[in-house]
Design a protein around this motif. Sequence first.
Motif, mmCIF file in Angstrom:
data_model
loop_
_atom_site.group_PDB
_atom_site.id
_atom_site.type_symbol
_atom_site.label_atom_id
_atom_site.label_comp_id
_atom_site.label_asym_id
_atom_site.label_seq_id
_atom_site.Cartn_x
_atom_site.Cartn_y
_atom_site.Cartn_z
ATOM 1 N N PRO A 146 -6.715 12.634 1.614
ATOM 2 C CA PRO A 146 -5.493 12.559 2.430
ATOM 3 C C PRO A 146 -5.198 13.864 3.159
ATOM 4 O O PRO A 146 -5.652 14.932 2.768
ATOM 5 N N LYS A 147 -4.430 13.780 4.242
ATOM 6 C CA LYS A 147 -3.938 14.955 4.947
ATOM 7 C C LYS A 147 -2.580 15.293 4.355
ATOM 8 O O LYS A 147 -1.623 14.552 4.518
ATOM 9 N N VAL A 148 -2.524 16.430 3.681
ATOM 10 C CA VAL A 148 -1.283 16.845 3.026
ATOM 11 C C VAL A 148 -1.001 18.274 3.429
ATOM 12 O O VAL A 148 -1.882 19.113 3.429
ATOM 13 N N TYR A 173 4.006 12.457 -1.663
ATOM 14 C CA TYR A 173 4.280 11.398 -0.685
ATOM 15 C C TYR A 173 5.010 11.911 0.554
ATOM 16 O O TYR A 173 4.658 11.557 1.666
ATOM 17 N N LYS A 174 5.981 12.778 0.391
ATOM 18 C CA LYS A 174 6.776 13.254 1.524
ATOM 19 C C LYS A 174 5.976 14.158 2.457
ATOM 20 O O LYS A 174 6.275 14.253 3.635
ATOM 21 N N LYS A 175 4.960 14.830 1.942
ATOM 22 C CA LYS A 175 4.165 15.753 2.752
ATOM 23 C C LYS A 175 2.891 15.120 3.298
ATOM 24 O O LYS A 175 2.168 15.748 4.052
ATOM 25 N N THR A 178 0.829 -1.200 0.000
ATOM 26 C CA THR A 178 0.000 0.000 0.000
ATOM 27 C C THR A 178 0.867 1.254 0.000
ATOM 28 O O THR A 178 0.611 2.202 -0.743
ATOM 29 N N LYS A 179 1.900 1.269 0.830
ATOM 30 C CA LYS A 179 2.783 2.436 0.902
ATOM 31 C C LYS A 179 3.591 2.610 -0.384
ATOM 32 O O LYS A 179 3.885 3.729 -0.788
ATOM 33 N N MET A 180 3.945 1.508 -1.022
ATOM 34 C CA MET A 180 4.709 1.611 -2.269
ATOM 35 C C MET A 180 3.867 2.217 -3.391
ATOM 36 O O MET A 180 4.389 2.922 -4.253
ATOM 37 N N ILE A 181 2.559 1.959 -3.373
ATOM 38 C CA ILE A 181 1.682 2.575 -4.367
ATOM 39 C C ILE A 181 1.751 4.088 -4.213
ATOM 40 O O ILE A 181 1.874 4.819 -5.195
ATOM 41 N N CYS A 182 1.677 4.559 -2.976
ATOM 42 C CA CYS A 182 1.780 6.003 -2.724
ATOM 43 C C CYS A 182 3.151 6.533 -3.131
ATOM 44 O O CYS A 182 3.265 7.580 -3.763
ATOM 45 N N PHE A 183 4.194 5.814 -2.744
ATOM 46 C CA PHE A 183 5.563 6.252 -2.987
ATOM 47 C C PHE A 183 5.858 6.395 -4.483
ATOM 48 O O PHE A 183 6.505 7.347 -4.910
ATOM 49 N N THR A 184 5.379 5.456 -5.281
ATOM 50 C CA THR A 184 5.711 5.460 -6.702
ATOM 51 C C THR A 184 4.787 6.325 -7.547
ATOM 52 O O THR A 184 5.197 6.818 -8.591
#
Length: 79
Positions: free
Chosen positions: A50-52, A30-32, A19-25
């Motif tokens: 999402p909270k960004v 992603y960093k915020k 799940t996190k890799m989907i966001c990362f790629t």
Amino acid sequence: MQKVIIADDRPTWMREEDTKMICFTRCSLYKKCSSRFGVDCKRLGGDMIPKVGVGHGKQGKAKTQAKKGVKEASKGNQK
């Protein structure tokens, strides 16, 4: 016609990592982001917002405290 059932027998940490890799790629924020919903994220076609923003990123306590210490020290030098 036969029905095929695909079972995901991997440990939970592997499924969470996917799940996190989907966001990362796929997400440029992603960093915020502090949510990291994966496929359920509104930016990736899901339903959850999402909270960004600044200060929402997942940082360690030591790193956050170090940043605060640098800001406080720079304020003291300006007076």
